[in-house]
Design a protein around this motif. Structure first.
Motif, PDB file in Angstrom:
ATOM      1  N   THR A  52       0.840  -1.186   0.000  1.00 49.30           N
ATOM      2  CA  THR A  52       0.000   0.000   0.000  1.00 49.30           C
ATOM      3  C   THR A  52       0.879   1.242   0.000  1.00 49.30           C
ATOM      4  N   ASN A  96      -4.383   6.591   2.120  1.00 48.43           N
ATOM      5  CA  ASN A  96      -3.969   5.544   1.185  1.00 48.43           C
ATOM      6  C   ASN A  96      -4.135   6.041  -0.249  1.00 48.43           C
ATOM      7  N   GLN A 115      -3.118   0.544  -3.854  1.00 50.56           N
ATOM      8  CA  GLN A 115      -2.655  -0.736  -3.324  1.00 50.56           C
ATOM      9  C   GLN A 115      -2.326  -1.647  -4.496  1.00 50.56           C
ATOM     10  N   TRP A 127     -11.460  -1.167  -0.912  1.00 52.96           N
ATOM     11  CA  TRP A 127     -10.565  -1.226  -2.071  1.00 52.96           C
ATOM     12  C   TRP A 127     -11.290  -1.793  -3.285  1.00 52.96           C
TER      13      TRP A 127
END
Length: 110
Positions: free
Chosen positions: A42, A59, A62, A81
């Protein structure tokens, strides 16, 4: 889990990336970091929190190793995600990192 050789290679790539991506003169306002968990890497942006000594982590993307190919994911506002289906899975991690870095789709560095 990433095998030891792959993990060491990914750490080297990510250390170099986070060290060179943000100019030194603004690192008190913006940093990059990363985390590795299992087969997932990540990429994280860090900024100082408002009126605090803490840093806030956001974030960015990823990367997941699945069947020997790296897939790219983005995170929604609910921290879920999602696979980016128009980025073709690839065996080359650096290629996938470059795609995220260039961000031609404007979905990572908004």
């Amino acid at each position: 889990m990433l095998d030891p050789f792959t993990k060491k290679r990914i750490i080297k790539i990510m250390e170099d990336y986070v060290e060179t991506r943000i100019p030194k003169h603004i690192r008190d306002k913006l940093k990059l970091s990363y985390s590795i968990r299992g087969n997932n890497v990540t990429l994280i942006e860090e900024r100082p929190a408002f009126k605090s000594d803490q840093w806030v982590q956001l974030n960015i993307a990823q990367f997941r190793l699945d069947q020997n190919k790296w897939k790219v994911y983005w995170q929604d506002s609910k921290n879920k995600w999602h696979f980016v289906d128009d980025i073709e899975p690839d065996e080359d991690f650096e290629k996938q990192l470059s795609v995220v870095d260039k961000d031609e789709r404007e979905m990572f560095w908004g």
